[in-house]
Scaffold this active site. Structure first.
Site, PDB file in Angstrom:
ATOM      1  N   GLU A 167       0.801  -1.236   0.000  1.00 13.76           N
ATOM      2  CA  GLU A 167       0.000   0.000   0.000  1.00 13.76           C
ATOM      3  C   GLU A 167       0.830   1.282   0.000  1.00 13.76           C
ATOM      4  OE1 GLU A 167      -3.672  -0.040   2.297  1.00 13.76           O
ATOM      5  OE2 GLU A 167      -3.179  -2.012   3.089  1.00 13.76           O
ATOM      6  N   SER A 254      -9.631  -3.332  16.642  1.00 17.92           N
ATOM      7  CA  SER A 254      -9.655  -4.632  15.958  1.00 17.92           C
ATOM      8  C   SER A 254      -8.240  -5.139  15.695  1.00 17.92           C
ATOM      9  CB  SER A 254     -10.500  -4.587  14.688  1.00 17.92           C
ATOM     10  OG  SER A 254     -10.061  -3.562  13.858  1.00 17.92           O
ATOM     11  N   TYR A 255      -7.229  -4.281  15.827  1.00 19.02           N
ATOM     12  CA  TYR A 255      -5.842  -4.754  15.788  1.00 19.02           C
ATOM     13  C   TYR A 255      -5.020  -3.955  16.800  1.00 19.02           C
ATOM     14  CZ  TYR A 255      -5.996  -0.964  12.309  1.00 19.02           C
ATOM     15  OH  TYR A 255      -6.246   0.212  11.659  1.00 19.02           O
ATOM     16  N   TYR A 256      -4.123  -4.661  17.480  1.00 17.33           N
ATOM     17  CA  TYR A 256      -3.445  -4.094  18.640  1.00 17.33           C
ATOM     18  C   TYR A 256      -2.092  -3.489  18.287  1.00 17.33           C
ATOM     19  CZ  TYR A 256      -7.309  -5.862  21.291  1.00 17.33           C
ATOM     20  OH  TYR A 256      -8.571  -6.067  21.760  1.00 17.33           O
ATOM     21  N   HIS A 259      -3.360   3.019  16.566  1.00 17.24           N
ATOM     22  CA  HIS A 259      -3.752   3.761  15.365  1.00 17.24           C
ATOM     23  C   HIS A 259      -4.930   4.670  15.692  1.00 17.24           C
ATOM     24  CE1 HIS A 259      -6.238   0.123  15.523  1.00 17.24           C
ATOM     25  NE2 HIS A 259      -7.167   0.803  14.859  1.00 17.24           N
ATOM     26  N   VAL A 260      -5.095   5.683  14.864  1.00 11.97           N
ATOM     27  CA  VAL A 260      -6.173   6.652  15.045  1.00 11.97           C
ATOM     28  C   VAL A 260      -7.050   6.640  13.792  1.00 11.97           C
ATOM     29  CG1 VAL A 260      -6.692   9.127  15.329  1.00 11.97           C
ATOM     30  CG2 VAL A 260      -4.768   8.099  16.567  1.00 11.97           C
TER      31      VAL A 260
HETATM   32  C1  DD3 Z   1      -8.898  -6.204   8.516  1.00 15.26           C
HETATM   33  C2  DD3 Z   1      -8.730  -4.467  10.281  1.00 15.26           C
HETATM   34  C3  DD3 Z   1      -8.053  -5.097   9.075  1.00 15.26           C
HETATM   35  C4  DD3 Z   1     -10.495  -8.259   7.595  1.00 15.26           C
HETATM   36  C5  DD3 Z   1     -10.539  -7.037   6.999  1.00 15.26           C
HETATM   37  C6  DD3 Z   1      -9.747  -5.996   7.463  1.00 15.26           C
HETATM   38  N1  DD3 Z   1      -6.752  -0.541   6.014  1.00 15.26           N
HETATM   39  C7  DD3 Z   1      -6.907  -4.123   7.125  1.00 15.26           C
HETATM   40  C8  DD3 Z   1      -5.320  -5.317   5.774  1.00 15.26           C
HETATM   41  C9  DD3 Z   1      -4.961  -4.158   5.110  1.00 15.26           C
HETATM   42  C10 DD3 Z   1      -6.559  -2.888   6.443  1.00 15.26           C
HETATM   43  C11 DD3 Z   1      -7.140  -1.609   6.708  1.00 15.26           C
HETATM   44  C12 DD3 Z   1      -8.869  -7.439   9.121  1.00 15.26           C
HETATM   45  C13 DD3 Z   1      -6.272  -5.297   6.776  1.00 15.26           C
HETATM   46 CL1  DD3 Z   1     -11.594  -6.769   5.675  1.00 15.26          CL
HETATM   47  C14 DD3 Z   1      -9.651  -8.471   8.656  1.00 15.26           C
HETATM   48  O1  DD3 Z   1      -7.862  -4.046   8.131  1.00 15.26           O
HETATM   49  C15 DD3 Z   1      -5.571  -2.944   5.438  1.00 15.26           C
HETATM   50  N2  DD3 Z   1      -5.214  -1.813   4.777  1.00 15.26           N
HETATM   51  N3  DD3 Z   1      -8.091  -1.425   7.636  1.00 15.26           N
HETATM   52  C16 DD3 Z   1      -5.811  -0.643   5.074  1.00 15.26           C
HETATM   53  N4  DD3 Z   1      -5.455   0.466   4.382  1.00 15.26           N
END
Ligand code: DD3
Length: 319
Positions: A167, A254-256, A259-260
């Protein structure tokens, strides 16, 4: 090579990579289960299989999320033209109702594919009852933290963003400082088609902060830096003034990896509700008043019926 040419070459390379993954359509896809649906967000969450893959590995599930996207001021003009076919449903006096069929490029459906999806992904998108949990700081230390450590949630995708192996071309702004630096980029939830549902995330470079619970007065420079620079970058890049932006963190996230979230105020982004979203400006002010505020405060949040953390609170007799 000029930087524009570089960008184009990079984009082409990425397109080729996705092409290799072969996902040009859902030809051969079978839906095995509807996990959830939501009429107000106009989305549906599906589980299924790319049957072509069956010969290689029979058991790989995919999660597919389909979502109708908002209209945008910029494209609505070309929508109301010969590009939209109309079919009359009913007419009564001065009132008419039609089915409108827009041109292909004005009619995209945001499509998220998680493949292969784990059991946790499937659970995450399955409709479930939700419960409120009040977590004291002791509960955090004795229940939540050991649980998080035992689960070892992967944040590989976050590290890929930070070290530019994924990305990189989507980055909106970066502050490279090790202590208070961060990367600002569009969240996956945003297709960037219209500023009306702007959704960005600022991911800090330092890797030692898991969540709100880790924050104290040592982190004020980081938090203020994110606040100031994100507001400025969004105004410059997307012409959205600071007063139209909501900057907040989630608890539980949802991830540790700290982030904001940055969303447009007009947009009812998922995860902006009470017992989930905490305004960055409030977080900063709370810590300014009491340096160890988040090591004292009871925090109430929601957990879904099958979430591991809820089960741990139950086991500990807290629910
Ligand atoms: C996630 C929270 C995580 C399923 C899904 C999304 N923004 C991401 C990978 C790349 C991203 C995010 C976990 C995962 Cl659909 C499980 O989010 C990501 N890239 N939120 C960006 N830009």
């Amino acid at each position: 090579m000029s930087s524009d040419q570089e960008k184009i070459a990079k984009k082409r390379k990425l397109d080729e990579e996705t092409e290799q993954k072969g996902l040009k359509s859902f030809d051969g896809f079978t839906v095995t289960k509807v996990l959830n649906e939501n009429a107000s967000s106009k989305s549906i969450f599906l589980m299924g299989k790319f049957s072509k893959d069956e010969t290689v590995n029979k058991d790989k599930d995919a999660v597919v999320i389909l979502e109708k996207t908002p209209f945008s001021e910029e494209t609505v003009g070309s929508l109301l033209s010969s590009k939209m076919e109309l079919s009359l449903q009913m007419q009564n006096d001065i009132y008419g109702m039609f089915d409108g069929y827009p041109d292909k490029e004005l009619n995209g459906v945001k499509t998220t594919v998680i493949y292969p999806a784990t059991e946790r992904h499937i659970l995450k998108y399955t409709a479930q009852n939700i419960n409120l949990i009040s977590e004291t700081y002791d509960d955090y230390v004795n229940i939540t933290l050991p649980y998080l450590k035992s689960r070892q949630f992967s944040v590989q995708w976050v590290y890929n963003i930070l070290d530019k192996s994924a990305e990189a071309e989507r980055i909106v702004f970066e502050d490279e400082d090790k202590e208070k630096g961060f990367v600002l980029l569009p969240d996956m939830k945003w297709d960037q088609k219209q500023v009306e549902n702007l959704y960005l995330i600022a991911i800090c470079h330092r890797r030692d902060l898991m969540s709100l619970r880790d924050l104290n007065d040592d982190h004020l420079p980081l938090l203020k830096n994110i606040q100031q620079k994100c507001i400025k970058a969004v105004e410059e890049k997307f012409s959205v003034p600071p007063r139209q932006l909501r900057l907040y963190v989630h608890y539980q996230p949802s991830y540790y990896h700290f982030h904001v979230h940055i969303t447009h105020l007009k947009f009812d982004a998922p995860g902006t509700q009470v017992a989930k979203a905490y305004l960055l400006s409030d977080v900063i002010e709370n810590i300014e008043m009491v340096g160890n505020y988040y090591q004292k405060k009871t925090i109430t949040f929601t957990q879904r019926e099958n979430d591991g953390l809820l089960l741990k609170f139950r086991e500990a007799g807290k629910l």
